[in-house]
Write a protein that holds these residues in place. Sequence first.
Motif, PDB file in Angstrom:
ATOM      1  N   UNK A  36       0.852  -1.197   0.000  1.00  0.00           N
ATOM      2  CA  UNK A  36       0.000   0.000   0.000  1.00  0.00           C
ATOM      3  C   UNK A  36       0.885   1.243   0.000  1.00  0.00           C
ATOM      4  N   UNK A  37       2.001   1.190   0.725  1.00  0.00           N
ATOM      5  CA  UNK A  37       3.007   2.254   0.764  1.00  0.00           C
ATOM      6  C   UNK A  37       2.377   3.622   1.038  1.00  0.00           C
ATOM      7  N   UNK A  38       1.553   3.664   2.073  1.00  0.00           N
ATOM      8  CA  UNK A  38       0.869   4.912   2.411  1.00  0.00           C
ATOM      9  C   UNK A  38       1.859   5.989   2.823  1.00  0.00           C
ATOM     10  N   UNK A  39       2.960   5.591   3.474  1.00  0.00           N
ATOM     11  CA  UNK A  39       3.978   6.565   3.878  1.00  0.00           C
ATOM     12  C   UNK A  39       4.695   7.117   2.643  1.00  0.00           C
ATOM     13  N   UNK A  40       5.028   6.240   1.698  1.00  0.00           N
ATOM     14  CA  UNK A  40       5.675   6.686   0.468  1.00  0.00           C
ATOM     15  C   UNK A  40       4.768   7.537  -0.404  1.00  0.00           C
ATOM     16  N   UNK A  41       3.458   7.395  -0.198  1.00  0.00           N
ATOM     17  CA  UNK A  41       2.487   8.165  -0.992  1.00  0.00           C
ATOM     18  C   UNK A  41       2.185   9.529  -0.392  1.00  0.00           C
ATOM     19  N   UNK A  42       2.762   9.830   0.779  1.00  0.00           N
ATOM     20  CA  UNK A  42       2.447  11.091   1.449  1.00  0.00           C
ATOM     21  C   UNK A  42       2.695  12.317   0.562  1.00  0.00           C
TER      22      UNK A  42
ATOM     23  N   UNK B 298      -5.421  11.402   7.947  1.00  0.00           N
ATOM     24  CA  UNK B 298      -5.851  12.462   8.866  1.00  0.00           C
ATOM     25  C   UNK B 298      -4.698  13.370   9.303  1.00  0.00           C
ATOM     26  N   UNK B 299      -3.471  12.843   9.255  1.00  0.00           N
ATOM     27  CA  UNK B 299      -2.349  13.621   9.791  1.00  0.00           C
ATOM     28  C   UNK B 299      -1.215  13.793   8.784  1.00  0.00           C
ATOM     29  N   UNK B 300      -1.568  14.054   7.531  1.00  0.00           N
ATOM     30  CA  UNK B 300      -0.572  14.196   6.460  1.00  0.00           C
ATOM     31  C   UNK B 300       0.489  15.258   6.743  1.00  0.00           C
ATOM     32  N   UNK B 301       0.047  16.436   7.109  1.00  0.00           N
ATOM     33  CA  UNK B 301       0.996  17.536   7.292  1.00  0.00           C
ATOM     34  C   UNK B 301       1.930  17.282   8.465  1.00  0.00           C
ATOM     35  N   UNK B 302       1.410  16.743   9.549  1.00  0.00           N
ATOM     36  CA  UNK B 302       2.234  16.466  10.726  1.00  0.00           C
ATOM     37  C   UNK B 302       3.309  15.416  10.407  1.00  0.00           C
ATOM     38  N   UNK B 303       2.925  14.366   9.656  1.00  0.00           N
ATOM     39  CA  UNK B 303       3.877  13.314   9.281  1.00  0.00           C
ATOM     40  C   UNK B 303       4.956  13.878   8.368  1.00  0.00           C
ATOM     41  N   UNK B 304       4.540  14.708   7.420  1.00  0.00           N
ATOM     42  CA  UNK B 304       5.508  15.303   6.495  1.00  0.00           C
ATOM     43  C   UNK B 304       6.539  16.141   7.251  1.00  0.00           C
ATOM     44  N   UNK B 305       6.084  16.933   8.211  1.00  0.00           N
ATOM     45  CA  UNK B 305       7.006  17.752   9.011  1.00  0.00           C
ATOM     46  C   UNK B 305       7.933  16.870   9.848  1.00  0.00           C
ATOM     47  N   UNK B 306       7.400  15.805  10.419  1.00  0.00           N
ATOM     48  CA  UNK B 306       8.172  14.932  11.308  1.00  0.00           C
ATOM     49  C   UNK B 306       9.269  14.171  10.558  1.00  0.00           C
ATOM     50  N   UNK B 307       8.924  13.545   9.432  1.00  0.00           N
ATOM     51  CA  UNK B 307       9.895  12.725   8.704  1.00  0.00           C
ATOM     52  C   UNK B 307      10.842  13.538   7.828  1.00  0.00           C
TER      53      UNK B 307
ATOM     54  N   UNK C  48      14.153  13.401   3.574  1.00  0.00           N
ATOM     55  CA  UNK C  48      15.107  12.294   3.714  1.00  0.00           C
ATOM     56  C   UNK C  48      14.471  11.120   4.461  1.00  0.00           C
ATOM     57  N   UNK C  49      13.693  11.402   5.472  1.00  0.00           N
ATOM     58  CA  UNK C  49      13.019  10.344   6.242  1.00  0.00           C
ATOM     59  C   UNK C  49      12.013   9.589   5.397  1.00  0.00           C
ATOM     60  N   UNK C  50      11.243  10.316   4.589  1.00  0.00           N
ATOM     61  CA  UNK C  50      10.273   9.677   3.700  1.00  0.00           C
ATOM     62  C   UNK C  50      10.975   8.751   2.711  1.00  0.00           C
ATOM     63  N   UNK C  51      12.104   9.201   2.169  1.00  0.00           N
ATOM     64  CA  UNK C  51      12.860   8.396   1.215  1.00  0.00           C
ATOM     65  C   UNK C  51      13.413   7.137   1.884  1.00  0.00           C
ATOM     66  N   UNK C  52      13.929   7.281   3.104  1.00  0.00           N
ATOM     67  CA  UNK C  52      14.498   6.134   3.822  1.00  0.00           C
ATOM     68  C   UNK C  52      13.424   5.086   4.106  1.00  0.00           C
ATOM     69  N   UNK C  53      12.255   5.527   4.547  1.00  0.00           N
ATOM     70  CA  UNK C  53      11.153   4.602   4.836  1.00  0.00           C
ATOM     71  C   UNK C  53      10.725   3.882   3.558  1.00  0.00           C
TER      72      UNK C  53
END
Length: 192
Positions: free
Chosen positions: A19-25, A150-159, A162-167
């Motif tokens: 599903x790669x929901x994190x990669x789809x952020x 529900x928390x797209x913007x918060x996750x984007x700021x947190x990761x 570089x974090x999104x790419x690593x995940x």
Amino acid sequence: MDIRFNELLTITFTLFAVIDIVGSIPLLIALKEKLGGIRSWQATLLSGALMIVFLWVGEPFLKMVGLDIYSFAVGGSVVIFLLGLEMVLGHEIFKGDQDAKSGTLVPIAFPIIAGSGTLTTIMSLKANFNEMYILSGILINLVVVYIVLRSLKMIERFLGPAGLMAVRKFFGVILLAIAVKLFSSNIAKFGK
């Protein structure tokens, strides 16, 4: 009933990686701006319905077109392998339809969340695992999908980028290993 947590964990992480929901952020954030918001609850329910319907109706559909689950699992393992390769290498193999005009169902519920890779994976998992474990894995992933939407913007700021790419790369490697396992466990039964 003896609950096999290792099977549930394998299924849950396999679906999570596909599903790669994190990669789809990044894509989801762009669509959220284009659409003026994402209906998180509706997108989660629609994608879940697609996955569950495919879990139960997928096999009879395959029989109708003259395929068995092992053939589908071998074919599915190739698709999963390519998805993993795409995630690890960062090159787009599968071209997605990014027309945001039709809203929540297309492209968010399908193909971003419950795309062909996810539906193929569900059928491939059926060759090796119990349906109830697959259903549980789907439901667990739907909870994660809803939380992420529900928390797209918060996750984007947190990761951060570089974090999104690593995940994404980490789950790509997991997918490659799962694809090899699915292929090797079903190739012997292929065509019998």
